[in-house]
Design an enzyme around this catalytic site. Sequence first.
Site, mmCIF file in Angstrom:
data_model
loop_
_atom_site.group_PDB
_atom_site.id
_atom_site.type_symbol
_atom_site.label_atom_id
_atom_site.label_comp_id
_atom_site.label_asym_id
_atom_site.label_seq_id
_atom_site.Cartn_x
_atom_site.Cartn_y
_atom_site.Cartn_z
ATOM 1 N N GLU A 25 0.926 -1.227 -0.107
ATOM 2 C CA GLU A 25 -0.062 -0.065 0.160
ATOM 3 C C GLU A 25 0.898 1.329 0.070
ATOM 4 O O GLU A 25 2.023 1.134 0.361
ATOM 5 C CB GLU A 25 -0.925 -0.040 1.212
ATOM 6 N N LYS A 159 -4.328 -1.773 14.198
ATOM 7 C CA LYS A 159 -3.508 -0.841 15.081
ATOM 8 C C LYS A 159 -3.936 -0.693 16.405
ATOM 9 O O LYS A 159 -5.168 -0.308 16.596
ATOM 10 C CB LYS A 159 -3.279 0.542 14.208
HETATM 11 N N1 PSU Z 1 -0.176 0.285 8.358
HETATM 12 C C1 PSU Z 1 0.625 0.968 9.020
HETATM 13 N N2 PSU Z 1 0.657 2.455 8.994
HETATM 14 C C2 PSU Z 1 -0.515 2.841 8.235
HETATM 15 C C3 PSU Z 1 -1.412 2.074 7.739
HETATM 16 C C4 PSU Z 1 -1.445 0.669 7.974
HETATM 17 O O1 PSU Z 1 1.721 0.720 9.742
HETATM 18 O O2 PSU Z 1 -0.459 4.111 8.188
HETATM 19 C C5 PSU Z 1 -2.627 2.725 7.051
HETATM 20 C C6 PSU Z 1 -3.549 1.796 5.914
HETATM 21 O O3 PSU Z 1 -3.466 2.717 4.870
HETATM 22 C C7 PSU Z 1 -4.781 1.453 6.436
HETATM 23 C C8 PSU Z 1 -4.997 2.997 7.008
HETATM 24 O O4 PSU Z 1 -5.894 1.146 5.812
HETATM 25 O O5 PSU Z 1 -3.809 3.210 7.880
HETATM 26 C C9 PSU Z 1 -6.183 3.095 8.101
HETATM 27 O O6 PSU Z 1 -6.784 4.446 8.153
HETATM 28 P P1 PSU Z 1 -8.347 4.717 8.796
HETATM 29 O O7 PSU Z 1 -8.302 4.382 10.245
HETATM 30 O O8 PSU Z 1 -8.706 6.098 8.453
HETATM 31 O O9 PSU Z 1 -9.240 3.747 7.846
#
Ligand code: PSU
Length: 303
Positions: A25, A159
């Site tokens: 990604e 996360k």
């Molecule tokens: N994994 C990481 N760092 C990140 C992400 C994933 O180590 O920044 C990103 C991914 O793109 C994931 C996003 O889809 O964080 C989640 O964003 P949100 O909580 O706004 O859906």
Amino acid sequence: MTHSYRPSPAVAAALAEGRPVVALESTIITHGMPWPDNLAMARGVEALVRENGAEPATIVVMDGEIRVGLEDADLERLAQARDVLKLSRADLAYAVSAGRTGSTTVAATMIGAHLAGIRVFATGGIGGVHREAETSFDISADLDELARTPVIVVSAGAKAILDLKKTFEVLETKGVPVVGYGCDELPAFWSRDSGIATPIRLDDAYAIASFQKTRLSLGIEGGMLIANPLPAEHEIDSGTIGGWIDQALADASRAGILGKATTPYLLKRIFELSDGRSLASNIELVRSNARLAAAIATALAKG
Ligand code: PSU
Ligand code: MN
């Protein structure tokens, strides 16, 4: 022939020959890590995928074009770019139709990978149910995408800034298998343990590939989440990281951070509070996920 996406020559060749390919990604590059560590991470992860026998395919929208696989100069341009959109299912097509540049989250990367015929994808941690989602309704579109798009997502879980219990409950409701790779307890991104039991434990890449093939043969749609604990020497114990997370959440609330800005803000704040330790762990867990994803892609390619 015109495609809805543009594969790099290396990715196009690998796909045409049935060789293993791993999608990567781009939001992690533009919104998840600071310059220049983001570029070093992206280059390092691509090299690691190659060393492990697969072709890396970093996915992004550049000037309205969905790119699957980047040349190094484009990777560098992306890592330095400012005002890049953060794209999910809702706005991926907007960026294409308006000719914009945007990085792809887990959800949008899954869509791009599936368009190109790539079956496995490595990231850090997925988005999920935010704490206090019962009032904010902030639940990542990553969860819905896992329920509908047949791509295996290799992560260190969700996360730990999120409500992990609620996140895994929602995945179960949506029929998304959560596979603990070699662990009885699900990892919590920066640390190896979450206190949540692993629903399905598998210990090798072939078993994971076979599980997904069986799901597809039964007509069960959607992807699956592989939760791979980071190597013990790189983890931050949950008490230590937990303090920084609580502080970052309090700061976010005071600053009125909302929606798409929330996750990037929290990651940046935890980086500052931890004096860079959270970033070092984050990079190591992505590397560990890339290695496992290459092994799964290899297993899938063998039939
Ligand atoms: N994994 C990481 N760092 C990140 C992400 C994933 O180590 O920044 C990103 C991914 O793109 C994931 C996003 O889809 O964080 C989640 O964003 P949100 O909580 O706004 O859906
Ligand atoms: Mn959100």
